[in-house]
Scaffold this motif. Sequence first.
Motif, PDB file in Angstrom:
ATOM      1  N   VAL A 189       0.837  -1.202   0.000  1.00 48.75           N
ATOM      2  CA  VAL A 189       0.000   0.000   0.000  1.00 48.75           C
ATOM      3  C   VAL A 189       0.871   1.250   0.000  1.00 48.75           C
ATOM      4  O   VAL A 189       0.615   2.215  -0.733  1.00 48.75           O
ATOM      5  CB  VAL A 189      -0.950  -0.008   1.212  1.00 48.75           C
ATOM      6  N   ALA A 190       1.928   1.258   0.828  1.00 44.61           N
ATOM      7  CA  ALA A 190       2.821   2.408   0.876  1.00 44.61           C
ATOM      8  C   ALA A 190       3.467   2.657  -0.475  1.00 44.61           C
ATOM      9  O   ALA A 190       3.582   3.808  -0.926  1.00 44.61           O
ATOM     10  CB  ALA A 190       3.894   2.185   1.946  1.00 44.61           C
ATOM     11  N   SER A 191       3.871   1.592  -1.149  1.00 44.41           N
ATOM     12  CA  SER A 191       4.498   1.731  -2.456  1.00 44.41           C
ATOM     13  C   SER A 191       3.529   2.295  -3.493  1.00 44.41           C
ATOM     14  O   SER A 191       3.876   3.197  -4.256  1.00 44.41           O
ATOM     15  CB  SER A 191       5.027   0.369  -2.917  1.00 44.41           C
ATOM     16  N   SER A 192       2.313   1.781  -3.482  1.00 45.70           N
ATOM     17  CA  SER A 192       1.342   2.219  -4.493  1.00 45.70           C
ATOM     18  C   SER A 192       0.916   3.668  -4.295  1.00 45.70           C
ATOM     19  O   SER A 192       0.482   4.331  -5.249  1.00 45.70           O
ATOM     20  CB  SER A 192       0.116   1.300  -4.475  1.00 45.70           C
ATOM     21  N   HIS A 193       1.028   4.213  -3.069  1.00 45.16           N
ATOM     22  CA  HIS A 193       0.647   5.599  -2.801  1.00 45.16           C
ATOM     23  C   HIS A 193       1.866   6.504  -2.597  1.00 45.16           C
ATOM     24  O   HIS A 193       1.704   7.678  -2.251  1.00 45.16           O
ATOM     25  CB  HIS A 193      -0.258   5.672  -1.560  1.00 45.16           C
ATOM     26  N   ASP A 194       3.062   5.958  -2.805  1.00 42.15           N
ATOM     27  CA  ASP A 194       4.308   6.717  -2.705  1.00 42.15           C
ATOM     28  C   ASP A 194       4.436   7.446  -1.361  1.00 42.15           C
ATOM     29  O   ASP A 194       4.780   8.622  -1.300  1.00 42.15           O
ATOM     30  CB  ASP A 194       4.426   7.720  -3.857  1.00 42.15           C
ATOM     31  N   VAL A 195       4.147   6.715  -0.284  1.00 42.30           N
ATOM     32  CA  VAL A 195       4.423   7.239   1.049  1.00 42.30           C
ATOM     33  C   VAL A 195       5.437   6.315   1.707  1.00 42.30           C
ATOM     34  O   VAL A 195       5.496   5.118   1.397  1.00 42.30           O
ATOM     35  CB  VAL A 195       3.144   7.335   1.913  1.00 42.30           C
ATOM     36  N   PRO A 196       6.281   6.815   2.605  1.00 42.69           N
ATOM     37  CA  PRO A 196       7.294   5.961   3.227  1.00 42.69           C
ATOM     38  C   PRO A 196       6.686   4.950   4.198  1.00 42.69           C
ATOM     39  O   PRO A 196       5.607   5.170   4.751  1.00 42.69           O
ATOM     40  CB  PRO A 196       8.208   6.948   3.951  1.00 42.69           C
ATOM     41  N   LEU A 197       7.435   3.876   4.392  1.00 41.32           N
ATOM     42  CA  LEU A 197       7.048   2.810   5.321  1.00 41.32           C
ATOM     43  C   LEU A 197       7.966   2.857   6.536  1.00 41.32           C
ATOM     44  O   LEU A 197       9.181   3.024   6.398  1.00 41.32           O
ATOM     45  CB  LEU A 197       7.164   1.448   4.637  1.00 41.32           C
ATOM     46  N   LEU A 198       7.394   2.709   7.707  1.00 40.58           N
ATOM     47  CA  LEU A 198       8.171   2.585   8.945  1.00 40.58           C
ATOM     48  C   LEU A 198       8.067   1.146   9.425  1.00 40.58           C
ATOM     49  O   LEU A 198       6.968   0.648   9.693  1.00 40.58           O
ATOM     50  CB  LEU A 198       7.638   3.544  10.015  1.00 40.58           C
ATOM     51  N   VAL A 199       9.188   0.460   9.525  1.00 31.57           N
ATOM     52  CA  VAL A 199       9.233  -0.935   9.956  1.00 31.57           C
ATOM     53  C   VAL A 199       9.634  -0.988  11.424  1.00 31.57           C
ATOM     54  O   VAL A 199      10.708  -0.517  11.804  1.00 31.57           O
ATOM     55  CB  VAL A 199      10.224  -1.743   9.102  1.00 31.57           C
TER      56      VAL A 199
END
Length: 431
Positions: A189-199
């Motif tokens: 989802v983060a990739s498709s909306h171009d927002v960063p991911l926090l792991v």
Amino acid sequence: MSLLTAAAAVAVLLLCAGLRAVALVGVGASGLVVMVAAMWWALTHRGAPRVLALVLAVAAPTLVLVQYVRHHVTWIAALSVALWLTAGMAGRLALVRVDRPAAMPEFPAFPPRQPFIIMNPRSGGGKVERWGLREKAEALGADVVLLESPGPDPVPVDVAGLARTAVAKGADLLGVAGGDGTQAVVAEVASSHDVPLLVIPAGTRNHFALDLGLDRDDPSKALDALRDGVELHVDLGRAGGRPFVNNVSFGAYAEVVQSPSYRDGKTRTIADMLPDFLAGHRGAHLTARTADVTMTGPQAVLVSNNPYGMGDATGLGRRPYLNGGTLGVIGVKVAGAAQAAALLRGQRSAGLTRCTAKSVTVDADRPRIPVGIDGEALLLPTPLTCEVRPLALRVLVPRTRPGVPEPRPSLDWRRVCRLAVRPARQPRGAA
């Protein structure tokens, strides 16, 4: 240094043991081969044959040691082994300096204004509660949602739906505290909306977090990225339309984890089911194809988002980089004890196939096969294609973190000799 130490090991054998050195080496090598072959026999049989094989696996090295003591060469063997280990360490160190990959580049990042974090309270045996992750994230301004509702019968929540709704409401970061499978769903989802991911490494193994260089011993430190973070741009895998951040497994392991008894008794289930899979009596007949390589009938195939290291036993769990734009492919096909013993040769073994590719297609003699995607057991239709999406994912990580463990290359004595004769060029990307 490496070659001198190796020469010293040989000299110790020849000077101290004389002609017995040949027998000394031969006995030790034979014991190792017998031990590996016996372990294979134990894995592929049940009942009395398995017990006898395990006895042989223990007896082989014991008999070797008895022979060394009997001929008064134990100290010679110990000294020679120590010198060989030192030579190997020095040789690997020399190759590390040459093969060291360029570090994944870091990009500036501003603190998110509206972070949204999904947490799985059951993941990792309750790490969310144990480390107070929800309270710490909310104190930093994050909106936190738990994956399960309270009560004796929690209701699972739609992870992807939650993430998409949060982005639609203005979230400029998606975070996840859970296992690798949950992280992959949110990463998509983060990739498709171009927002960063926090792991946040709140799962059991946290392989993705390891390869991002995060602190797996204290998952709360990942939250430091919300106030002082940098971005990494990494690849994201897809298998049959499903995202994965680590790997996809086919064959023996994927079949075993489908068993209802696996979660309650992993060791017992594996011991009971592996003989049929490894001996070819159960499981689908697989074929894995890349643009350059075809594997027919492997017992196991592992497709990873960027290749795993193969230099040592721990290398299979680590990737030195996640931005190479390729899949790593490992196939294992062992037909008997002799081929199992040949696996000691590592990458030069005929039973081991290793390559990289942009895409891999796995087919079988069945319409659906068990597949493990980031540890999640699924039953998917064949053929199934795995692909890599280069630099598709932005990941926010703390500026200060442990970092990625340095990879260990395979010990190749021919390369070590060439390095001793001809100095190597500085590795690409090094300062």
